[in-house]
Scaffold this active site. Structure first.
Site, PDB file in Angstrom:
ATOM      1  N   ASP A  70      33.589  75.163  39.211  1.00 37.16           N
ATOM      2  CA  ASP A  70      32.592  76.222  39.102  1.00 37.16           C
ATOM      3  C   ASP A  70      31.525  76.011  40.171  1.00 37.16           C
ATOM      4  O   ASP A  70      31.499  74.962  40.811  1.00 37.16           O
ATOM      5  CB  ASP A  70      32.006  76.322  37.689  1.00 37.16           C
ATOM      6  N   TYR A  72      28.122  75.361  42.450  1.00 35.09           N
ATOM      7  CA  TYR A  72      26.973  74.468  42.385  1.00 35.09           C
ATOM      8  C   TYR A  72      25.854  75.179  41.615  1.00 35.09           C
ATOM      9  O   TYR A  72      25.653  76.385  41.757  1.00 35.09           O
ATOM     10  CB  TYR A  72      26.465  74.148  43.786  1.00 35.09           C
ATOM     11  N   PHE A  83      33.046  74.231  47.148  1.00 34.86           N
ATOM     12  CA  PHE A  83      32.654  73.036  47.890  1.00 34.86           C
ATOM     13  C   PHE A  83      31.661  73.319  49.023  1.00 34.86           C
ATOM     14  O   PHE A  83      31.026  72.411  49.538  1.00 34.86           O
ATOM     15  CB  PHE A  83      33.860  72.274  48.454  1.00 34.86           C
ATOM     16  N   HIS A 194      40.006  64.132  42.163  1.00 36.37           N
ATOM     17  CA  HIS A 194      38.897  64.946  42.668  1.00 36.37           C
ATOM     18  C   HIS A 194      38.096  64.144  43.691  1.00 36.37           C
ATOM     19  O   HIS A 194      37.976  62.916  43.579  1.00 36.37           O
ATOM     20  CB  HIS A 194      37.998  65.354  41.493  1.00 36.37           C
TER      21      HIS A 194
END
Length: 230
Positions: A70, A72, A83, A194
C-alpha cells in the site's frame, strides 16, 4: 470538487477494466473514500494520482510488474507508484535496498541513483503497482480490505490472461500470495523476500532479479529496462 471526480484512467486500461467500475465493491469503495474525505481525513496519494501506476504505464506497454502493498503514509511521499517518491523526498529504506541490489546486480555506480522518483521505469514499461491504492495519512494499511485488492487482482489477471512474456517481481509473502494466479509457462515470476530492512538480508539482496528480468525480455524480443535514474 472531490478527489474522486478528478480521476482518469489511461484508455487501454479503461477498456480492460471498465466492468470493474460498475461492480458493487467499487461503488462501496467510492462511498468509503467520499466519507473519509468528507470527514476531513487526509488521503495519500491525492485523488488525481490514485491510478498513477496505470496512467504512467499503458496496458500495451507493460513489460515488468513490480508489486507493492500500500502507499507510503508520510507527508509528500506517495504519488501512486509503488516504492517511488517524488524528487526532493528522501528515499525510504526499502527503496534504498532496491537500489543496492540493482547496483550489485548490474554493476551500476551509486551516482545513477540520486533520487527516488521511479517514473523513468514506468515510462519504459515497469508497472509500479500497489495492491491497495490509497491510505490515510499516518495510518499504515488503513485502507486494506476496502475493495482495492479486488481491483488490483483484476489488473494482474488481465495482464496474465491477455499478454505474454511479462516479468512479475514478487517480493515478500504478501506479493507472492497475490501473484499466485500467474501462469508461469507464459510469464517469468521472480520471487524474493521483501526489500524492507527487516527481511532484505534473507535473500532480497543478492536475488539478481534485475539482470534476470532484462535477460528474459531480450530473449523474447522485448527491449531491456534501463534501471538507472537520470
Amino acid at each position: 470538487m472531490t478527489q474522486e471526480s478528478r480521476i482518469q484512467i489511461e484508455s487501454g486500461w479503461k477498456s480492460h477494466l471498465l466492468e470493474e467500475f460498475q461492480k458493487p465493491y467499487m461503488r462501496e469503495l467510492k462511498d468509503f473514500l467520499r466519507r473519509e474525505i468528507s470527514n476531513r481525513k487526509t488521503i495519500y496519494p491525492k485523488g488525481s494520482e490514485f491510478f498513477n501506476a496505470l496512467n504512467c504505464t499503458p496496458f500495451e506497454k507493460v513489460k515488468v510488474v513490480m508489486l507493492g502493498q500500500d502507499p507510503y503514509h508520510g507527508p509528500g511521499q506517495a504519488h501512486g507508484l509503488c516504492f517511488s517518491v517524488p524528487r526532493g523526498v528522501g528515499c525510504p529504506p526499502s527503496l534504498i535496498n532496491i537500489f543496492k541490489e540493482i547496483q550489485a546486480d548490474l554493476g551500476l555506480p551509486l551516482a545513477d541513483f540520486r533520487h527516488g522518483h521511479l517514473k523513468v521505469w514506468a515510462d519504459q514499461g515497469v508497472l509500479l503497482l500497489n495492491s491497495v491504492l490509497t491510505v490515510e495519512a499516518g495510518q499504515a494499511a488503513s485502507h486494506q480490505g476496502k475493495g482495492w485488492e479486488t481491483f488490483t487482482d483484476r489488473v494482474i489477471a488481465e495482464l496474465n490472461e491477455k499478454k505474454d512474456h511479462v516479468v512479475f517481481m514478487l517480493w515478500g509473502a504478501y506479493a507472492q500470495r497475490k501473484g499466485a494466479v500467474i501462469d508461469e509457462t507464459r510469464h517469468l515470476v521472480l520471487r524474493a523476500p521483501h526489500p524492507s530492512p527487516l527481511s532484505a538480508h534473507r535473500g532480497f539482496l543478492g536475488c539478481r532479479h534485475f539482470s534476470q528480468a532484462n535477460a528474459y525480455l531480450m530473449k523474447h524480443g522485448l527491449g531491456p529496462i534501463d534501471w538507472r535514474l537520470p
